[in-house]
Design an enzyme around this catalytic site. Structure first.
Site, PDB file in Angstrom:
ATOM      1  N   ARG A 170       0.826  -1.214   0.000  1.00  0.00           N
ATOM      2  CA  ARG A 170       0.000   0.000   0.000  1.00  0.00           C
ATOM      3  C   ARG A 170       0.860   1.265   0.000  1.00  0.00           C
ATOM      4  NH1 ARG A 170      -2.092   1.915   4.709  1.00  0.00           N
ATOM      5  NH2 ARG A 170      -2.200  -0.192   5.535  1.00  0.00           N
ATOM      6  N   TYR A 206     -15.048  20.472 -13.351  1.00  0.00           N
ATOM      7  CA  TYR A 206     -15.519  19.090 -13.402  1.00  0.00           C
ATOM      8  C   TYR A 206     -16.666  18.894 -12.408  1.00  0.00           C
ATOM      9  CZ  TYR A 206     -15.028  13.967 -13.631  1.00  0.00           C
ATOM     10  OH  TYR A 206     -15.243  12.633 -13.801  1.00  0.00           O
ATOM     11  N   ASP A 227      -5.795  22.259 -11.422  1.00  0.00           N
ATOM     12  CA  ASP A 227      -6.108  21.021 -12.124  1.00  0.00           C
ATOM     13  C   ASP A 227      -5.549  21.147 -13.538  1.00  0.00           C
ATOM     14  OD1 ASP A 227      -7.288  18.975 -13.639  1.00  0.00           O
ATOM     15  OD2 ASP A 227      -9.042  18.896 -12.335  1.00  0.00           O
ATOM     16  N   LYS A 283      -6.760  10.676 -18.682  1.00  0.00           N
ATOM     17  CA  LYS A 283      -7.028  11.382 -19.933  1.00  0.00           C
ATOM     18  C   LYS A 283      -5.782  11.391 -20.828  1.00  0.00           C
ATOM     19  CE  LYS A 283     -11.060  12.556 -18.019  1.00  0.00           C
ATOM     20  NZ  LYS A 283     -10.907  12.131 -16.631  1.00  0.00           N
TER      21      LYS A 283
END
Length: 385
Positions: free
Chosen positions: A66, A118, A186, A211
């Site tokens: 992790r 978004y 962003d 993306k």
């Protein structure tokens, strides 16, 4: 993990800027060459690792999957090189941005978010952050912005998704810092080859690697990048505690895909310019937005801030029915959400909850031959009319 040493912007420039974008993408994050070893090591698929019986996890960088994974660290080094900061990758873009917000903000803090960004981030802020006692303010990407006095964090998405407005980052950073606020950007639409917000005054970058960054429509990924040791430690601790990490195979796929980022973006930008010029000449298309057009409202800022224009544009076909006819008629434009992939896609954003007109379309250019794509879109629009 030991304390990471940060390079200043000037050191990053000396180390990476003399190389072109293509060279940096191909070599980003790769280990030193070793005879008999691959250029990019394969994914390390492990949950536990062998521990030293005496020293435990202090003896090696890998203790448990992790917090520790060598494949993930190579990808973080690669993205960090491109963004000009230290990077932590997440399981998705939404995991990265919500992780940043939850790690930094506390009850009583104020955050300013993009009103035209978004949609799931706005919904998260309204449903979760406000419920946690955070005061949430919204402002359009191009403003007007509220006073930043008492604001803990300002988050902007530029170019905005899906409207493609652009904000002057150095000016906004100066204003935020004067009020004692952090500025987060962003960078999903632009990618680190389109702009490096940390060089423009931002404190932290967040993005969806799903993306254009990885660009093959085969994985989910997000990341946070910063030059602040304190912010990096905060984000790292949050990710370790919540476990919002990408798997090793996804991290390997993402790193492999980075090598072609420069080539993919070049074709996508060329296709976007050709389609933008086509759409600008059609009387049956309204509301065209692409920052690369001189007549676009975002062009004055975008032309001096962006190193390359995005492969995404938006326009309005007037109705949901006409959008459906257009997509039915197209042969090279797939109906799909997300953007930045190899295939050209179009997405009617109102169906996902965005505050857009019923016929508003976000079109993401792929890497098809430009002439073929222009011909296909022309024929599809003619049929849809």
């Amino acid at each position: 993990m030991g304390e990471r040493q940060f390079l200043s912007p000037e050191q990053y420039d000396r180390r990476f800027s003399p190389r072109g974008d293509g060279t940096r993408c191909v070599h980003a994050g790769l280990p030193e060459p070793t005879p008999g070893a691959p250029f990019l090591p394969g994914p390390v698929l492990a949950a536990p690792y062998h521990l030293d019986p005496w020293q435990g996890p202090a003896a090696a960088p890998n203790g448990y999957g992790r917090p520790d994974n060598p494949t993930r660290r190579l990808l973080e080094a690669a993205v960090g090189e491109l963004e000009g900061g230290d990077c932590r990758v997440f399981a998705s873009g939404q995991a990265a941005i919500t992780g940043l917000l939850l790690a930094v903000l506390r009850a009583g803090d104020t955050v300013v978010l993009p009103a035209d960004g978004y949609f799931p981030v706005r919904a998260f802020a309204t449903d979760t952050l406000a419920g946690n006692g955070v005061r949430v303010l919204f402002a359009p990407t191009v403003g007007p912005y509220p006073a930043f006095d008492g604001v803990r964090l300002v988050l902007v998405e530029t170019p905005a998704n899906p409207g493609l407005d652009v904000v002057d980052l150095p000016a906004l950073a100066e204003r935020a810092h004067a009020a004692g606020a952090l500025l987060a950007v962003d960078n999903t639409t632009a990618t680190p080859l389109g702009q490096r917000p940390l060089d423009l005054g931002a404190d932290v970058v967040v993005a969806s690697g799903t993306k254009a960054l990885t660009g093959h429509s085969d994985l989910l990924l997000g990341y946070v990048a910063t030059r602040s040791a304190d912010l990096l430690a905060t984000v790292t601790a949050w990710r370790t505690a919540t476990g919002s990490v990408p798997g090793a195979f996804d991290a390997w796929l993402a790193h492999r895909s980075l090598a072609t980022l420069d080539l993919r973006l070049a074709r996508q930008t060329a296709n976007a310019e050709a389609l933008a010029r086509l759409l600008a000449e059609r009387s049956d298309v309204a509301g065209l937005r692409w920052p690369g057009l001189p007549e676009d409202p975002a062009h004055p800022v975008a032309s001096r801030q962006l190193r390359r224009m995005p492969g995404v544009l938006s326009f309005d076909l007037g109705s949901a029915e006409r959008v459906a006819r257009f997509l039915d008629a197209a042969r090279l434009v797939a109906a799909a959400t997300s953007f930045g992939g190899l295939h050209t896609t179009a997405d009617r954003r109102a169906q996902w909850g965005d505050d857009t007109a019923p016929g508003f379309v976000r079109l993401s250019c792929g890497v098809e031959d430009t002439a073929d794509l222009v011909a296909d879109v022309t024929a599809a629009l003619d049929t849809a009319a």
